[in-house]
Design a protein around this motif. Structure first.
Motif, PDB file in Angstrom:
ATOM      1  N   SER A 184      -1.386 -52.180  23.187  1.00 48.77           N
ATOM      2  CA  SER A 184      -0.573 -50.980  22.994  1.00 48.77           C
ATOM      3  C   SER A 184       0.843 -51.419  22.646  1.00 48.77           C
ATOM      4  N   GLN A 196      -3.281 -49.581  19.659  1.00 48.25           N
ATOM      5  CA  GLN A 196      -2.940 -48.178  19.861  1.00 48.25           C
ATOM      6  C   GLN A 196      -1.422 -48.053  19.972  1.00 48.25           C
ATOM      7  N   ASN A 253       1.811 -46.144  21.414  1.00 45.00           N
ATOM      8  CA  ASN A 253       2.227 -45.286  22.532  1.00 45.00           C
ATOM      9  C   ASN A 253       3.718 -45.443  22.777  1.00 45.00           C
ATOM     10  N   TYR A 274      -5.770 -51.597  28.727  1.00 44.79           N
ATOM     11  CA  TYR A 274      -5.273 -52.504  27.696  1.00 44.79           C
ATOM     12  C   TYR A 274      -5.184 -53.926  28.250  1.00 44.79           C
ATOM     13  N   CYS A 313       0.385 -54.517  26.935  1.00 36.98           N
ATOM     14  CA  CYS A 313       1.194 -53.394  26.465  1.00 36.98           C
ATOM     15  C   CYS A 313       2.580 -53.919  26.122  1.00 36.98           C
TER      16      CYS A 313
END
Length: 319
Positions: free
Chosen positions: A97, A126, A128, A139, A142
């Motif tokens: 992320s 992803q 975010n 995850y 991050c």
């Protein structure tokens, strides 16, 4: 019954907080998750979880088994990593992320490069902008600015997020060029109130902080809105240097108060704290640290064009 698979599923359910969320994170149907937990409880002759229509509760025995399972899985992952090497490459799934601004500017290309080095690694990225808990949200890593954290998360700084205050030449011609920090309070601002909710700009002046309170006309939690508002020529804004490099180089945007250093942050990697960090996580974090360091390439390019930003973009520990 695959005992190891059932144990991993149990750990995921506890961390995800529900069977449904565990199924989503692992790409498995909920009925399979339920079956594995039931098999594990029957095998252990121990109830691990209390189910109700409203919430999931870990029993005392389940909590103890969860802690022991974490250690077991960490040992196993470490053993697997020990017999794998960079020469053979990394394998398996790798979920990342990242905040949208750095993702669009750099990380998407970085991950493509990383996957080329490790073609057997299946990467999922992803985007975010809220603070992500990698354990809760499934995850491996991050990448985000520092925020809420827990005792089970490890934080490793990757690169500085040094910010600049900028405006268009038209704005400065119309409203004047501030010479001192306290003059900013009279100017029109677009402001990220997710990063700085108190609407205060903090400067490091000769290692002594200076604060200026602003009254923004535009509040947002997305950096894209900040850039759009500034480029319209009616506002100033404070943004990370990497995000506005092209606009600075083309002189669409001009640095304001270049002799002052805005308090900076860091882009950090968050992952599960463990004695045995998975090899794919360690290699990826090292990959990013080597690539960027504490004086990233965009800052060097900006300084070549704007040497008057030497103070604003210097590392915090620079004399």
């Amino acid at each position: 019954m695959n005992e190891l698979e059932c144990i991993r599923t149990f750990v995921k359910v506890v961390e995800a907080g529900s069977f449904t969320e565990a199924a989503r994170q692992t790409g498995t149907v909920k009925s399979v998750i339920t079956k594995r937990i039931n098999q594990l409880e029957e095998h252990l002759e121990l109830q691990l979880l209390l189910r109700s229509t409203r919430r999931l509760t870990v029993t005392d025995g389940g909590a103890d088994f969860y802690q022991r399972s974490l250690h077991l899985l960490a040992e196993l992952d470490s053993a697997k990593a020990a017999v794998s090497s960079v020469e053979w490459g990394l394998t398996g799934n790798f979920r990342v992320s990242c905040i949208s601004s750095f993702n669009s500017a750099y990380l998407a290309d970085d991950l493509c490069e990383f996957q080329q080095e490790h073609p057997d690694l299946k990467i999922e990225l992803q985007q975010n902008d809220h603070f992500c808990d990698p354990v809760q949200e499934g995850y491996d890593v991050c990448l985000q600015a520092p925020g809420g954290t827990t005792s089970i998360l490890e934080k490793v700084d990757i690169l500085p997020l040094r910010r600049l205050i900028v405006a268009t030449p038209d704005y400065l011609e119309k409203h004047g060029i501030p010479q001192q920090a306290n003059e900013l309070s009279a100017h029109r601002f677009a402001h990220n109130n997710h990063i700085d909710p108190d609407c205060v700009i903090r400067f490091m002046a000769q290692d002594h902080p200076q604060e200026v309170t602003i009254s923004p006309d535009i509040l947002t939690n997305t950096i894209w809105m900040l850039r759009a508002a500034v480029l319209k020529g009616e506002h100033m804004a404070m943004m990370p240097a990497f995000f506005i490099e092209n606009e600075l180089q083309s002189e669409q945007l001009v640095p304001v108060l270049p002799h002052l250093k805005v308090q900076s942050s860091q882009l950090s990697a968050y992952y599960r704290r463990s004695s045995f960090v998975p090899m794919k996580v360690r290699i990826f974090v090292n990959f990013l640290q080597r690539k960027y360091g504490q004086h990233p390439s965009w800052e060097k390019r900006i300084l070549a064009k704007h040497p008057n930003l030497m103070l604003a973009l210097r590392p915090s520990n620079h004399p």
